[in-house]
Design an enzyme around this catalytic site. Structure first.
Site, PDB file in Angstrom:
ATOM      1  N   HIS A  65       0.830  -1.215   0.000  1.00  0.00           N
ATOM      2  CA  HIS A  65       0.000   0.000   0.000  1.00  0.00           C
ATOM      3  C   HIS A  65       0.868   1.270   0.000  1.00  0.00           C
ATOM      4  CE1 HIS A  65      -3.969  -1.951   0.916  1.00  0.00           C
ATOM      5  NE2 HIS A  65      -3.163  -2.891   1.365  1.00  0.00           N
ATOM      6  N   ASN A 138     -10.289  -2.655   2.631  1.00  0.00           N
ATOM      7  CA  ASN A 138     -10.018  -2.644   1.193  1.00  0.00           C
ATOM      8  C   ASN A 138     -11.311  -2.356   0.446  1.00  0.00           C
ATOM      9  OD1 ASN A 138      -7.291  -3.200   1.294  1.00  0.00           O
ATOM     10  ND2 ASN A 138      -7.501  -5.386   0.911  1.00  0.00           N
TER      11      ASN A 138
HETATM   12  C1  HEM Z   1      -2.094 -10.986   7.611  1.00  0.00           C
HETATM   13  C2  HEM Z   1      -2.464 -10.209   6.622  1.00  0.00           C
HETATM   14  C3  HEM Z   1      -1.925  -8.837   6.445  1.00  0.00           C
HETATM   15  C4  HEM Z   1      -0.739  -8.310   6.844  1.00  0.00           C
HETATM   16  C5  HEM Z   1       0.375  -9.006   7.601  1.00  0.00           C
HETATM   17  C6  HEM Z   1      -0.711  -6.931   6.399  1.00  0.00           C
HETATM   18  C7  HEM Z   1       0.341  -6.072   6.578  1.00  0.00           C
HETATM   19  C8  HEM Z   1       0.378  -4.759   6.179  1.00  0.00           C
HETATM   20  C9  HEM Z   1       1.496  -3.880   6.341  1.00  0.00           C
HETATM   21  C10 HEM Z   1       2.822  -4.277   6.955  1.00  0.00           C
HETATM   22  C11 HEM Z   1       1.129  -2.667   5.863  1.00  0.00           C
HETATM   23  C12 HEM Z   1       1.970  -1.409   5.822  1.00  0.00           C
HETATM   24  C13 HEM Z   1       1.569  -0.528   6.972  1.00  0.00           C
HETATM   25  C14 HEM Z   1       2.439   0.694   7.121  1.00  0.00           C
HETATM   26  O1  HEM Z   1       3.607   0.662   6.752  1.00  0.00           O
HETATM   27  O2  HEM Z   1       1.934   1.696   7.674  1.00  0.00           O
HETATM   28  C15 HEM Z   1      -0.219  -2.780   5.406  1.00  0.00           C
HETATM   29  C16 HEM Z   1      -0.953  -1.750   4.900  1.00  0.00           C
HETATM   30  C17 HEM Z   1      -2.286  -1.855   4.620  1.00  0.00           C
HETATM   31  N1  HEM Z   1      -3.066  -2.992   4.667  1.00  0.00           N
HETATM   32 FE1  HEM Z   1      -2.476  -4.809   5.203  1.00  0.00          FE
HETATM   33  N2  HEM Z   1      -1.884  -6.643   5.766  1.00  0.00           N
HETATM   34  C18 HEM Z   1      -2.654  -7.785   5.779  1.00  0.00           C
HETATM   35  C19 HEM Z   1      -3.903  -7.918   5.275  1.00  0.00           C
HETATM   36  C20 HEM Z   1      -4.687  -6.882   4.900  1.00  0.00           C
HETATM   37  C21 HEM Z   1      -6.100  -6.971   4.649  1.00  0.00           C
HETATM   38  C22 HEM Z   1      -6.965  -8.210   4.764  1.00  0.00           C
HETATM   39  C23 HEM Z   1      -6.508  -5.710   4.353  1.00  0.00           C
HETATM   40  C24 HEM Z   1      -7.891  -5.258   4.070  1.00  0.00           C
HETATM   41  C25 HEM Z   1      -8.838  -5.434   4.936  1.00  0.00           C
HETATM   42  C26 HEM Z   1      -5.376  -4.833   4.409  1.00  0.00           C
HETATM   43  C27 HEM Z   1      -5.412  -3.482   4.211  1.00  0.00           C
HETATM   44  C28 HEM Z   1      -4.339  -2.645   4.315  1.00  0.00           C
HETATM   45  C29 HEM Z   1      -4.396  -1.231   4.043  1.00  0.00           C
HETATM   46  C30 HEM Z   1      -5.618  -0.447   3.623  1.00  0.00           C
HETATM   47  C31 HEM Z   1      -3.107  -0.748   4.234  1.00  0.00           C
HETATM   48  C32 HEM Z   1      -2.642   0.688   4.015  1.00  0.00           C
HETATM   49  C33 HEM Z   1      -2.888   1.528   5.215  1.00  0.00           C
HETATM   50  C34 HEM Z   1      -2.483   2.942   4.884  1.00  0.00           C
HETATM   51  O3  HEM Z   1      -3.178   3.576   4.069  1.00  0.00           O
HETATM   52  O4  HEM Z   1      -1.466   3.411   5.425  1.00  0.00           O
HETATM   53  N3  HEM Z   1      -4.280  -5.575   4.737  1.00  0.00           N
HETATM   54  N4  HEM Z   1      -0.662  -4.070   5.585  1.00  0.00           N
END
Ligand code: HEM
Length: 492
Positions: A65, A138
């Site tokens: 992201h 999402n």
């Molecule tokens: C075990 C599964 C998942 C892991 C380990 C994971 C991990 C991460 C990590 C490490 C980031 C970066 C955060 C940052 O640097 O600030 C991120 C961002 C993000 N993830 Fe996940 N994610 C997972 C599943 C999901 C799922 C299922 C969704 C949706 C529901 C999702 C939605 C997002 C969103 C929207 C961001 C961006 C947040 C922003 O705008 O700063 N992720 N995720």
């Protein structure tokens, strides 16, 4: 102004240039040299400071992201749901809570185009009176995998090839050929809505199952859904190529320009709730993130509206430094046993301590707007002004006390330690139902995208056959179409 409470802010700009420590800069055009031609003297502190700051301007981009756009506004409750939750920010219709929202693409870098086929992030930070509540969702209501153990491998497969730095279908389809639970997500990603027109015209979803708890301690599972009031619009491939070819930030620009023009984007928030007492009645596991809950049995209930009416002042401070985390909940909202959610609870704050530093929650965009206090202190870049003499708990000199208790799910947990898959996988029914709900033209575009992807010359016959067999189990006619166009037989 109290000089000892001063904090850097453009509100305190001096009328002339200064160094970071406030010394006047009398020449910002020329380096300090010996004579007119040089060499340059190391004692030109301003030059050294200027270059050193520039050299460190970039921070690590998000591991996923990385590409995103944010905006601010408010959430307003429109319907009473106090029978379901004691969350203060949902206490009655009319209550407004300030929010910041970040939309994003998932796989590619910070400066990548916004027209690629990719899920979109829809993350909302509610600055409530009981601390921040982050709904980190999402645009699709399901996810590729159901156990976070697989997330790093999944992201590696989706990201560019580590050798060529090119995203390649053979790697993606190789990985997911081991994971039929991904089929449902692919019925969204390879559908027309796989490329949203922009951020304003897409739905959002909390995706994971959370729980709501009311004052009496009654628990309900909940799924959150955002519906845009201006409708859902997507780009077909040729439109995406055209738009992306002329403006690789078209969605960021659309969001910024709409808000600047007073055309404020708005979404309605709906929830689906389920009493955990009936969770065994379904042919799927309600806390399995690869499943949707049928709306005819578990209807959408309106809760409120989200209005984005203010652009951010600074991209770095309110986008790059913004940190969302699914573990940030408020009293009245709790997690569920959804295994993917449980992993997310750890991962976000962990990456943010690395990406932004251990005191990232002190950054203005991330700090709660409510009063807060604890004895976590010091650490790199801690800029909180503190003057207490007691930094331990409990103390007879400092009467800081525990907050009032609030209800958390009272479920008794039992079971033996194990590493296993959930019992009711049911990987094929919902993807098949969704495919069958498409019009024939939409089905044809879906089939074509699969034929294109599975035609990657580096894919083996075995992997193609596995995919055809998966789709065949979801829908016979889809399996047959793919088999005949790819000239393979499903592997059963
Ligand atoms: C075990 C599964 C998942 C892991 C380990 C994971 C991990 C991460 C990590 C490490 C980031 C970066 C955060 C940052 O640097 O600030 C991120 C961002 C993000 N993830 Fe996940 N994610 C997972 C599943 C999901 C799922 C299922 C969704 C949706 C529901 C999702 C939605 C997002 C969103 C929207 C961001 C961006 C947040 C922003 O705008 O700063 N992720 N995720």
């Amino acid at each position: 102004m109290d000089p000892y409470k001063y904090r850097p802010s453009s509100a305190f700009n001096s009328p002339f240039m200064t160094t970071n420590s406030g010394a006047p800069i009398w020449n910002n055009n020329n380096s300090l040299t010996v004579g007119t031609r040089g060499p340059i003297l190391l004692e030109d502190y301003h030059l050294v400071e200027k270059l050193a700051n520039f050299d460190r301007e970039r921070i690590p981009e998000r591991v996923v992201h990385a590409r995103g756009a944010s905006a601010k506004g408010f959430f307003e409750v429109t319907h009473d749901i106090t029978h379901l939750t004691c969350a203060d920010f949902l206490r009655s219709p009319g209550v407004q809570t300030p929010v910041i929202v970040r939309f994003s693409t998932v796989i590619h870098e910070r400066g990548s185009p916004e027209t690629l086929r990719d899920p979109r992030g829809f993350a909302v930070k509610f600055y409530t009176r009981e601390g921040n509540f982050d709904m980190v969702g999402n645009n699709f209501p399901v996810f590729f995998i159901r156990d976070g153990m697989k997330f790093p491998d999944m992201v590696h497969a989706l990201k560019p090839n580590p050798k060529s730095h090119i995203q390649e279908n053979w790697r993606i389809l190789d990985f997911f050929s081991h994971h039929p639970e991904s089929l449902h997500m692919f019925t969204f990603l390879f559908d027309d809505i796989g490329i949203p027109q922009d951020y304003r015209h897409m739905e959002g979803s909390g995706v994971n199952t959370y729980t709501l708890i009311n004052k009496a301690g009654k628990v309900n599972y909940v799924k959150f859904h955002w519906k845009p009031t201006c409708g859902v619009k997507s780009l077909l491939e040729d439109e995406a190529v055209k738009i992306g070819g002329t403006n690789h930030s078209h969605a960021t620009q659309d969001l910024y320009d709409s808000i600047a023009a007073g055309n404020y984007p708005e979404w309605k928030l709906f929830i689906q709730t389920m009493d955990p007492d009936i969770e065994d009645r379904f042919d799927f596991d309600p806390v399995d993130v690869t499943k949707t809950w049928p709306e005819d049995i578990i209807p959408l209930q309106p809760v409120g509206r989200l209005v984005l009416n203010k652009n951010i002042d600074n991209f770095f401070a309110e986008n790059e430094q913004l940190a969302f985390c699914p573990s940030l909940v408020v009293p009245g909202v709790h997690y569920s046993d959804d295994k993917l959610l449980q992993t997310r609870i750890f991962s976000y704050s962990d990456t943010q301590r690395h990406r932004l530093g251990p005191n990232y929650l002190q950054l203005p965009a991330n700090a709660p707007k409510t009063a807060h206090h604890n004895n976590h202190h010091e650490g790199f870049m801690n800029f909180m002004h503190r003057d207490e003499e007691v930094n331990y708990f409990p103390s007879r000199y400092d009467l800081t006390r525990h907050a009032e208790t609030y209800p958390i799910p009272p479920v008794v947990l039992t079971g033996k330690r194990d590493k296993v898959c959930i019992a009711k996988e049911n990987n094929f029914k919902q993807p098949g139902d969704r495919y069958r709900s498409f019009t024939p033209e939409r089905q044809e575009r879906f089939v074509k995208r699969w034929v294109d992807a599975l035609s990657d010359p580096r894919l083996t016959h075995e992997i193609r056959s596995i995919w055809v067999s998966y789709w065949n189990q979801a829908d016979k006619s889809l399996g047959q179409k793919l088999a005949s166009r790819l000239n393979v037989r499903p592997m059963m």
